[in-house]
Scaffold this active site. Structure first.
Site, PDB file in Angstrom:
ATOM      1  N   ASP A 108       0.832  -1.202   0.000  1.00  0.00           N
ATOM      2  CA  ASP A 108       0.000   0.000   0.000  1.00  0.00           C
ATOM      3  C   ASP A 108       0.870   1.257   0.000  1.00  0.00           C
ATOM      4  OD1 ASP A 108      -2.397   1.343  -0.034  1.00  0.00           O
ATOM      5  OD2 ASP A 108      -2.903   0.960   2.061  1.00  0.00           O
ATOM      6  N   HIS A 109       0.237   2.395   0.205  1.00  0.00           N
ATOM      7  CA  HIS A 109       0.855   3.726   0.133  1.00  0.00           C
ATOM      8  C   HIS A 109       2.351   3.766   0.484  1.00  0.00           C
ATOM      9  CE1 HIS A 109      -2.990   5.983  -0.205  1.00  0.00           C
ATOM     10  NE2 HIS A 109      -3.454   4.917   0.413  1.00  0.00           N
ATOM     11  N   GLU A 181      -3.214   8.726   5.985  1.00  0.00           N
ATOM     12  CA  GLU A 181      -3.008   7.301   5.735  1.00  0.00           C
ATOM     13  C   GLU A 181      -1.524   7.005   5.686  1.00  0.00           C
ATOM     14  OE1 GLU A 181      -4.267   3.254   4.642  1.00  0.00           O
ATOM     15  OE2 GLU A 181      -5.263   4.975   5.526  1.00  0.00           O
ATOM     16  N   HIS A 225      -9.546   9.449   3.478  1.00  0.00           N
ATOM     17  CA  HIS A 225      -9.165   8.315   4.306  1.00  0.00           C
ATOM     18  C   HIS A 225      -9.762   8.457   5.706  1.00  0.00           C
ATOM     19  CE1 HIS A 225      -5.510   7.876   1.519  1.00  0.00           C
ATOM     20  NE2 HIS A 225      -6.216   6.786   1.375  1.00  0.00           N
ATOM     21  N   HIS A 264      -9.550   5.010  -3.252  1.00  0.00           N
ATOM     22  CA  HIS A 264      -9.074   5.068  -1.874  1.00  0.00           C
ATOM     23  C   HIS A 264     -10.098   5.808  -1.021  1.00  0.00           C
ATOM     24  CE1 HIS A 264      -4.544   4.744  -3.160  1.00  0.00           C
ATOM     25  NE2 HIS A 264      -5.261   3.671  -3.449  1.00  0.00           N
ATOM     26  N   ASN A 286      -9.585   0.131  -1.672  1.00  0.00           N
ATOM     27  CA  ASN A 286      -8.893  -0.162  -0.418  1.00  0.00           C
ATOM     28  C   ASN A 286      -9.869  -0.263   0.753  1.00  0.00           C
ATOM     29  OD1 ASN A 286      -6.617   0.052  -1.963  1.00  0.00           O
ATOM     30  ND2 ASN A 286      -5.700   1.743  -0.842  1.00  0.00           N
TER      31      ASN A 286
END
Length: 364
Positions: A108-109, A181, A225, A264, A286
């Site tokens: 992920d990120h 996030e 997020h 997201h 996500n």
């Protein structure tokens, strides 16, 4: 309809991954991407996918990977995050084929300051490729949305050229997703800045498509997020359709949806908003905040139900000398957490039009 004969069970990479993503895009399906932090959460996701008969994405964030390695390992130079990612990937690879579902193995990120983590995973991918003809991970995400677009795209191009050599997928983010996030904090961003333009998306598409077709774009359309009540986040999924039309006209593509898009910050979104995003080419969404709560809620409910048996090793409502081991055994209450997470995961599959994607002919 179904994926029998199109992709195999187990971790999918390279051509099989491209076939899977194209099938999803062309059939208005998106795969839920669940953040995992332990073998327990990994197994819960694998069971959820098997029970609902669909492919799934398992991903590790930087912090989640470091936790998976164990808090006893310092994360100096991203050591714990690298080790945790590799350990998690190895567990997924071993177990996925036994759960008999296709799994996309993803990270992920990764913000600019976390690039040493990305480098470490990519080195592991290249080593695995030399031995097995495919990378360890199916795909990775670069999130350089905090940087200027030029630097963002240039960095993605640099890494994507390296990844293409091992048939690996790249996910990147352009524009700003609100909230916070894993190292990227956009909580103070103005609401009108949470929308990526078609021109921005096309710049990414043009630059990356010259290298390989195996990439996806997380374009902001009001996403945030974190956790919010339904209706508190104003999404504009119709913008994604405009991006697709813009790209189609620019490159004269025969595809109605030439780009693979990612969503997201889906917590608090309505099913209708999610379904519209999927119809406009979103192939991945996500899921983290909601499954974190579900996992905890399983433990909370177990405790509330069995409170009288969880005050000591011996002594409960049945008698002062009665043992309580079968209640405080971690395998019992952790399983309760997994079952709660599985139930919530199924909701995500349903929202994304992802039920029985493998089809009735999929070998059980």
């Amino acid at each position: 309809m179904g994926l029998q004969g199109i992709v195999p069970p187990g971790v999918v990479t390279g051509d099989n991954l491209y076939k899977l993503m194209k099938y999803c895009r062309d059939n208005n399906v998106a795969l839920p991407a669940f953040n995992c932090t332990s073998s327990s959460t990994i197994n819960a996701v694998l069971q959820a996918a098997r029970d609902i008969n669909s492919p799934v994405i398992i991903q590790f964030s930087n912090g989640g990977a470091a936790f998976l390695a164990g808090k006893g390992i310092k994360n100096t130079k991203e050591k714990a995050a690298i080790l945790g990612s590799i350990a998690g990937a190895q567990h997924v690879r071993l177990m996925a084929k036994h759960y008999n579902v296709p799994v996309v193995l993803h990270s992920d990120h990764c913000a600019k300051k976390l690039l040493p983590w990305f480098d470490g995973m990519l080195e592991a991918d290249e080593e695995y490729f030399k031995a097995n003809g495919e990378p360890l991970f199916s795909s990775h995400m670069l999130d350089l949305s905090e940087e200027y677009d030029e630097e963002n795209i240039a960095t993605c191009v640099k890494y994507f050229k390296r990844m293409a050599k091992i048939n690996q997928w790249l996910e990147m983010e352009i524009g700003i997703t609100g909230g916070e996030e894993d190292g990227v904090d956009n909580t103070g961003v103005k609401a009108d800045e949470l929308y990526t333009t078609s021109e921005q998306v096309f710049k990414v598409y043009k630059a990356l498509s010259e290298i390989s077709p195996m990439f996806s774009i997380a374009a902001a359309f009001g996403n945030v997020h974190g956790v919010y009540k339904a209706g508190n986040v104003v999404l504009s999924p119709h913008l994604l359709g405009q991006h697709q039309k813009y790209i189609k006209e620019k490159v004269k593509s025969s595809d109605e949806k030439p780009a693979f898009l990612v969503m997201h910050g889906g917590s608090g979104s309505t099913e209708a908003e999610i379904r519209e995003a999927v119809s406009n080419g979103v192939i991945k969404m996500n899921i983290d905040t909601d499954t974190q709560w579900a996992y905890w809620e399983g433990i909370k409910n177990f405790y509330n139900k069995n409170q009288g048996y969880l005050q000591g090793q011996v002594g409960n409502p049945e008698g002062e000398d009665k043992p309580n081991k079968k209640f405080y055994d971690p395998r019992v209450w952790i399983r309760s957490a997994e079952e709660s997470m599985i139930k919530r995961a199924h909701q995500s599959f349903q929202n994304l039009n992802g039920v029985n994607v493998l089809g009735d002919s999929w070998a059980k």
